[in-house]
Design a protein around this motif. Structure first.
Motif: not given
Length: 334
Positions: A228-250
């Motif tokens: 839902l944060s991605h829907h408010k700020h589309p520039g971040h948090k692209f991960s889907g429904h299980t693991l947060s690949y954004d966290y691993f990329a960071e």
């Protein structure tokens, strides 16, 4: 749309050549039952998100957008999802595991493999993340994902989960099952379980009542609050429904191994005798000695400015920084 019709025409031709009619009808009935069940579950979740629905319908053009979202749900689930399910299950030993049932398809429920379901869902979320990031980052691809982001902020509800363009549904949702199917050639029951898990988690990602509870999840998992944060700020948090690949990329950026940046300039005098504080690159807006903010995108070295102002600014930045106590003291007196 022409590409979609051509793909469906090829699949229909292949089905007519190699699949018996009884198996085709049985798979179509099964796919239709799954699609209708998912739509009914979406409607049930929608009943618990009426505040989001009312907020969307109260906006200018919100009623039409809400109707378009539900039409996309029907179109993607029935007109695209069912034919694709029939086509995939119609070719045993190519997409799915061969069995002893009619047409070479395994129909027993005991062929379910939980491990294969888990890995297939994780691979699906990884491929979804790559497609989703590409839609946002690669120039010219956002048109595929644009309709989904017409639902912003408080206007997101469970029906938004499948409110995507047909091309996005094919790429980021259906094609994402490809790696798991190539790796395992799962049984029909395993494929069904993977579909149910992915679509169920996708509904939860767009279910506002669990947003606060999802904040307790560890950072390696994607919660409803993240999407839902991605829907408010589309520039971040692209991960889907299980693991947060954004966290691993960071975490894998390994910034500690990068060389420390050189100082640029100084504006503020330190407590010791006239010493200047030289601000480092990447620490936010930088100020020149005359108090003007320097454009953060320009760097020392080759500069290709577009305007005369940027030419002057680029030439100024190519000069070595003057961090002497005398210059700092003059700047502070000015």
């Amino acid at each position: 749309m022409g590409v979609l019709f051509a793909a469906f025409a090829c699949l229909a031709l292949m089905d007519a050549m190699w699949v018996d009619e009884a198996l085709h009808e049985r798979l179509a009935l099964e796919g239709m039952m799954m699609a209708v069940s998912m739509l009914l579950l979406t409607a049930l979740f929608e009943c618990f998100s009426l505040s989001s629905v009312r907020h969307l319908r109260s906006m200018a053009g919100g009623k039409d957008l809400y109707q378009q979202g539900w039409w996309c749900n029907l179109y993607n689930a029935i007109l695209i999802g069912v034919p694709m399910y029939v086509s995939v299950c119609s070719f045993p030993n190519f997409f799915i595991r061969r069995g002893a049932g009619p047409g070479g398809v395994e129909w027993s429920a005991g062929s379910l493999d939980v491990g294969e379901v888990t890995v297939t869902v994780l691979l699906h979320s990884l491929v979804y993340y790559l497609f989703h990031a590409a839609f946002h980052k690669v120039p010219g691809l956002f048109f595929v994902h644009q309709f989904h982001h017409r639902f912003r902020g408080r206007s997101v509800s469970p029906s938004t989960a499948l409110a995507v363009s047909p091309l996005e549904f094919l790429l980021a949702y259906i094609t994402a099952f490809g790696p798991g199917m190539v790796l395992f050639k799962p049984s029909r029951a395993t494929l069904q379980a993977s579909l149910v898990v992915v679509m169920g988690l996708n509904l939860l990602m767009h279910f506002p009542p669990v947003e606060d509870a999802s904040r307790w999840l560890p950072r390696i998992l994607v919660g409803t609050a993240d999407h839902l944060s991605h829907h408010k700020h589309p520039g971040h948090k692209f991960s889907g429904h299980t693991l947060s690949y954004d966290y691993f990329a960071e975490r894998l950026q390994l910034r500690a191994l990068l060389p420390r940046p050189r100082p640029l300039c100084a504006t503020v005098a330190q407590p010791r005798a006239g010493a200047g504080a030289c601000q480092m690159r990447g620490d936010g807006p930088r100020r020149s000695l005359n108090g003007d903010y320097i454009v953060s995108g320009l760097r020392r070295g080759p500069v290709w400015p577009r305007t005369a102002r940027h030419v002057k600014l680029g030439l100024r930045m190519m000069k070595p920084p003057d961090c002497s106590p005398v210059s700092v003291r003059q700047a502070n007196l000015a």
